[in-house]
Design a protein around this motif. Structure first.
Motif, PDB file in Angstrom:
ATOM      1  N   SER A 222      -1.093   3.710  -0.336  1.00 34.56           N
ATOM      2  CA  SER A 222      -2.009   2.584  -0.419  1.00 34.56           C
ATOM      3  C   SER A 222      -2.775   2.429   0.887  1.00 34.56           C
ATOM      4  O   SER A 222      -2.272   2.764   1.969  1.00 34.56           O
ATOM      5  CB  SER A 222      -1.230   1.309  -0.736  1.00 34.56           C
ATOM      6  OG  SER A 222      -2.094   0.177  -0.696  1.00 34.56           O
ATOM      7  N   GLN A 223      -3.983   1.889   0.780  1.00 34.29           N
ATOM      8  CA  GLN A 223      -4.793   1.711   1.981  1.00 34.29           C
ATOM      9  C   GLN A 223      -4.162   0.712   2.964  1.00 34.29           C
ATOM     10  O   GLN A 223      -4.416   0.781   4.167  1.00 34.29           O
ATOM     11  CB  GLN A 223      -6.193   1.249   1.605  1.00 34.29           C
ATOM     12  CG  GLN A 223      -6.244  -0.058   0.828  1.00 34.29           C
ATOM     13  CD  GLN A 223      -7.668  -0.440   0.443  1.00 34.29           C
ATOM     14  OE1 GLN A 223      -8.623   0.146   0.915  1.00 34.29           O
ATOM     15  NE2 GLN A 223      -7.798  -1.430  -0.415  1.00 34.29           N
ATOM     16  N   LYS A 224      -3.292  -0.176   2.465  1.00 31.73           N
ATOM     17  CA  LYS A 224      -2.627  -1.125   3.372  1.00 31.73           C
ATOM     18  C   LYS A 224      -1.598  -0.424   4.265  1.00 31.73           C
ATOM     19  O   LYS A 224      -1.192  -0.955   5.297  1.00 31.73           O
ATOM     20  CB  LYS A 224      -1.962  -2.251   2.575  1.00 31.73           C
ATOM     21  CG  LYS A 224      -0.811  -1.820   1.705  1.00 31.73           C
ATOM     22  CD  LYS A 224      -0.253  -2.988   0.917  1.00 31.73           C
ATOM     23  CE  LYS A 224       0.903  -2.583   0.008  1.00 31.73           C
ATOM     24  NZ  LYS A 224       2.052  -2.046   0.756  1.00 31.73           N
ATOM     25  N   ASP A 225      -1.155   0.785   3.856  1.00 31.94           N
ATOM     26  CA  ASP A 225      -0.204   1.558   4.660  1.00 31.94           C
ATOM     27  C   ASP A 225      -0.894   2.642   5.469  1.00 31.94           C
ATOM     28  O   ASP A 225      -0.215   3.462   6.102  1.00 31.94           O
ATOM     29  CB  ASP A 225       0.851   2.205   3.751  1.00 31.94           C
ATOM     30  CG  ASP A 225       1.696   1.177   3.023  1.00 31.94           C
ATOM     31  OD1 ASP A 225       1.999   0.141   3.640  1.00 31.94           O
ATOM     32  OD2 ASP A 225       2.045   1.399   1.849  1.00 31.94           O
TER      33      ASP A 225
ATOM     34  N   ALA B  17     -12.215   4.235  -4.215  1.00 29.72           N
ATOM     35  CA  ALA B  17     -12.681   2.861  -4.403  1.00 29.72           C
ATOM     36  C   ALA B  17     -12.022   2.182  -5.601  1.00 29.72           C
ATOM     37  O   ALA B  17     -11.769   0.981  -5.579  1.00 29.72           O
ATOM     38  CB  ALA B  17     -14.205   2.852  -4.565  1.00 29.72           C
ATOM     39  N   LYS B  18     -11.737   2.931  -6.660  1.00 26.94           N
ATOM     40  CA  LYS B  18     -11.187   2.317  -7.874  1.00 26.94           C
ATOM     41  C   LYS B  18      -9.716   1.956  -7.730  1.00 26.94           C
ATOM     42  O   LYS B  18      -9.256   0.980  -8.318  1.00 26.94           O
ATOM     43  CB  LYS B  18     -11.376   3.263  -9.058  1.00 26.94           C
ATOM     44  CG  LYS B  18     -12.837   3.506  -9.425  1.00 26.94           C
ATOM     45  CD  LYS B  18     -12.944   4.426 -10.633  1.00 26.94           C
ATOM     46  CE  LYS B  18     -14.410   4.655 -11.017  1.00 26.94           C
ATOM     47  NZ  LYS B  18     -14.538   5.583 -12.179  1.00 26.94           N
ATOM     48  N   THR B  19      -8.973   2.733  -6.964  1.00 24.47           N
ATOM     49  CA  THR B  19      -7.524   2.512  -6.858  1.00 24.47           C
ATOM     50  C   THR B  19      -7.085   2.016  -5.489  1.00 24.47           C
ATOM     51  O   THR B  19      -5.978   1.489  -5.355  1.00 24.47           O
ATOM     52  CB  THR B  19      -6.774   3.813  -7.169  1.00 24.47           C
ATOM     53  OG1 THR B  19      -7.157   4.821  -6.217  1.00 24.47           O
ATOM     54  CG2 THR B  19      -7.107   4.299  -8.574  1.00 24.47           C
ATOM     55  N   GLY B  20      -7.917   2.179  -4.465  1.00 23.40           N
ATOM     56  CA  GLY B  20      -7.518   1.784  -3.121  1.00 23.40           C
ATOM     57  C   GLY B  20      -6.465   2.694  -2.517  1.00 23.40           C
ATOM     58  O   GLY B  20      -5.752   2.295  -1.593  1.00 23.40           O
ATOM     59  N   MET B  21      -6.357   3.937  -3.021  1.00 20.86           N
ATOM     60  CA  MET B  21      -5.352   4.877  -2.546  1.00 20.86           C
ATOM     61  C   MET B  21      -6.006   5.954  -1.675  1.00 20.86           C
ATOM     62  O   MET B  21      -7.188   6.264  -1.811  1.00 20.86           O
ATOM     63  CB  MET B  21      -4.620   5.538  -3.711  1.00 20.86           C
ATOM     64  CG  MET B  21      -3.994   4.548  -4.694  1.00 20.86           C
ATOM     65  SD  MET B  21      -2.723   3.513  -3.923  1.00 20.86           S
ATOM     66  CE  MET B  21      -1.409   4.724  -3.768  1.00 20.86           C
ATOM     67  N   VAL B  22      -5.202   6.525  -0.780  1.00 21.46           N
ATOM     68  CA  VAL B  22      -5.655   7.558   0.137  1.00 21.46           C
ATOM     69  C   VAL B  22      -4.812   8.810  -0.100  1.00 21.46           C
ATOM     70  O   VAL B  22      -3.586   8.739  -0.160  1.00 21.46           O
ATOM     71  CB  VAL B  22      -5.528   7.113   1.602  1.00 21.46           C
ATOM     72  CG1 VAL B  22      -6.031   8.201   2.546  1.00 21.46           C
ATOM     73  CG2 VAL B  22      -6.283   5.818   1.834  1.00 21.46           C
ATOM     74  N   SER B  23      -5.468   9.957  -0.222  1.00 23.73           N
ATOM     75  CA  SER B  23      -4.758  11.219  -0.439  1.00 23.73           C
ATOM     76  C   SER B  23      -4.232  11.753   0.892  1.00 23.73           C
ATOM     77  O   SER B  23      -4.950  11.763   1.898  1.00 23.73           O
ATOM     78  CB  SER B  23      -5.680  12.254  -1.084  1.00 23.73           C
ATOM     79  OG  SER B  23      -6.091  11.821  -2.363  1.00 23.73           O
ATOM     80  N   VAL B  24      -2.979  12.208   0.862  1.00 28.27           N
ATOM     81  CA  VAL B  24      -2.311  12.740   2.059  1.00 28.27           C
ATOM     82  C   VAL B  24      -1.652  14.063   1.676  1.00 28.27           C
ATOM     83  O   VAL B  24      -1.169  14.221   0.555  1.00 28.27           O
ATOM     84  CB  VAL B  24      -1.260  11.756   2.611  1.00 28.27           C
ATOM     85  CG1 VAL B  24      -0.611  12.310   3.871  1.00 28.27           C
ATOM     86  CG2 VAL B  24      -1.896  10.403   2.892  1.00 28.27           C
ATOM     87  N   GLN B  25      -1.628  14.999   2.617  1.00 24.34           N
ATOM     88  CA  GLN B  25      -0.974  16.290   2.389  1.00 24.34           C
ATOM     89  C   GLN B  25       0.036  16.546   3.502  1.00 24.34           C
ATOM     90  O   GLN B  25      -0.278  16.397   4.683  1.00 24.34           O
ATOM     91  CB  GLN B  25      -1.990  17.421   2.344  1.00 24.34           C
ATOM     92  CG  GLN B  25      -1.402  18.761   1.937  1.00 24.34           C
ATOM     93  CD  GLN B  25      -2.456  19.843   1.825  1.00 24.34           C
ATOM     94  OE1 GLN B  25      -2.886  20.404   2.834  1.00 24.34           O
ATOM     95  NE2 GLN B  25      -2.893  20.132   0.607  1.00 24.34           N
TER      96      GLN B  25
END
Length: 369
Positions: A203-206, A241-249
């Motif tokens: 999540s973008q809050k994390d 923008a739709k989910t507020g999630m960030v992809s991480v690898q």
């Protein structure tokens, strides 16, 4: 009539009086009945250095993985690998029939020799002004055309030999001898299992808690109880923008080859340690719509002078959960004794008898043995 009314009043009065007397005695019985003592298990609320984690679910993929296919069409003339074996970069896997191309190459090489001879002759005659500059330029152009033709045929023949693009482990063979292979048709799957990548989202809050080279841990269903350690390799700069999630690898070494592409994995990213917090076993908290609560055991003096244990319901505010523990933000202080099992039979003020051990755990241990 008077006698009848008097008799009826006497009978009904007796009935109502008996019912009232019975209700009074029942109330008196329940009022004076001793409360039952309920056996429960307990644990102390403790202060702990809590390292919260950012949980995520991801999918594994190899650092290099591809379905090997041919760029040229042709009949499969030779297969030089076995399914499931390890191969090195450049190792020949499949050889396609290239007899026609080899014949064309020999013809083109002969034409190249003739073109080079003609060019050399024209260059020698130009010195004596026997031929014109235009004739020499034409011979040079013919030479370059023949050279390009030979190079093109050599490239075509090279593509008839399918090799491994990197070190890795082969999958199941998908072609047979004598089969006509189309361009792009898969021959075998090749995966480099030395290093695995795990793609997940947070999540973008994390986002402020995630950084490059930060340590992460991973568990999988394929290897229960085994914790794999790795580090974050890349963070997507774009927030969905739709989910507020960030992809991480993240990257995970895989020297033993336990991890495989396509596996689902549970990721935990540790947050920086904060101030000590109050924790209780997760089984002590009762979750409901009216608010989360725990039963706290208090010692009081009974009517006969003996000490009794009573369960008092306390509304709490809970935080993160991890390893069977839950953080209590308010409602319980360190050192309070809380009920961990048997809460279903309790109400505020119930008498309890703390058990020496958790009967559920004892039963589970006996079942395992």
């Amino acid at each position: 009539m008077i006698i009848m009314l008097a008799g009826s009043a006497l009978v009904f009065g007796g009935v109502f009086g008996f019912v009232a007397f019975k209700n009074h005695m029942i109330k008196q019985f329940f009022a004076t009945m001793p409360k039952p003592v309920i056996s429960v298990t307990t644990a102390k609320a403790q202060m702990a250095d809590w390292r919260a984690v950012v949980p995520a679910v991801g999918t594994l993929q190899a650092v290099n993985g591809v379905d090997i296919s041919g760029a040229m069409s042709g009949l499969v003339k030779a297969i030089a690998f076995e399914s499931g074996h390890d191969v090195k970069k450049g190792q020949v896997l499949v050889q396609l029939d290239s007899d026609v191309e080899m014949g064309d190459l020999r013809s083109a090489q002969a034409e190249l020799v003739l073109a080079r001879t003609s060019y050399d002759r024209s260059a020698a005659l130009l010195k004596s002004n026997t031929v014109s500059v235009a004739a020499l330029e034409k011979a040079e152009a013919e030479l370059k055309v023949k050279q390009a033709k030979v190079a093109g045929l050599q490239a075509t023949i090279a593509k008839k030999t399918i090799t491994a693009p990197f070190d890795g482990r082969l999958g199941v063979r998908k072609v047979d001898l004598g089969q006509y292979l189309q361009p792009g048709q898969a021959v075998v799957n090749l995966q480099n299992l030395s290093l695995m990548l795990c793609d997940f989202t947070v999540s973008q809050k994390d986002l402020s808690l995630v950084a490059i080279d930060q340590k992460v841990t991973m568990t999988t269903d394929a290897w229960p109880g085994v914790v794999f350690e790795g580090s974050i390799a890349a963070i997507e700069p774009l927030v969905e923008a739709k989910t507020g999630m960030v992809s991480v690898q993240a990257r995970f070494p895989n020297d033993e080859g336990r991890l495989r592409p396509g596996m689902f994995a549970r990721i935990e990213i540790e947050r920086p340690a904060g101030a000590p917090v109050v924790t209780v076993p997760a089984s002590a908290v009762a979750y409901n719509l009216h608010g989360d609560a725990v039963f706290v055991v208090r010692e009081e003096a009974g009517s006969d002078g003996k000490t009794v244990s009573k369960a008092e319901r306390a509304v709490v505010s809970v935080g993160d959960r991890k390893d069977g523990l839950v953080v209590i933000k308010s409602g319980v202080t360190a050192g309070d004794v809380v009920v961990t099992s048997g809460q279903v039979k309790l109400e505020h003020g119930s008498l309890v008898q703390p058990a020496a051990a958790d009967p559920l755990k004892t039963a589970d241990a006996g079942a395992v043995r």
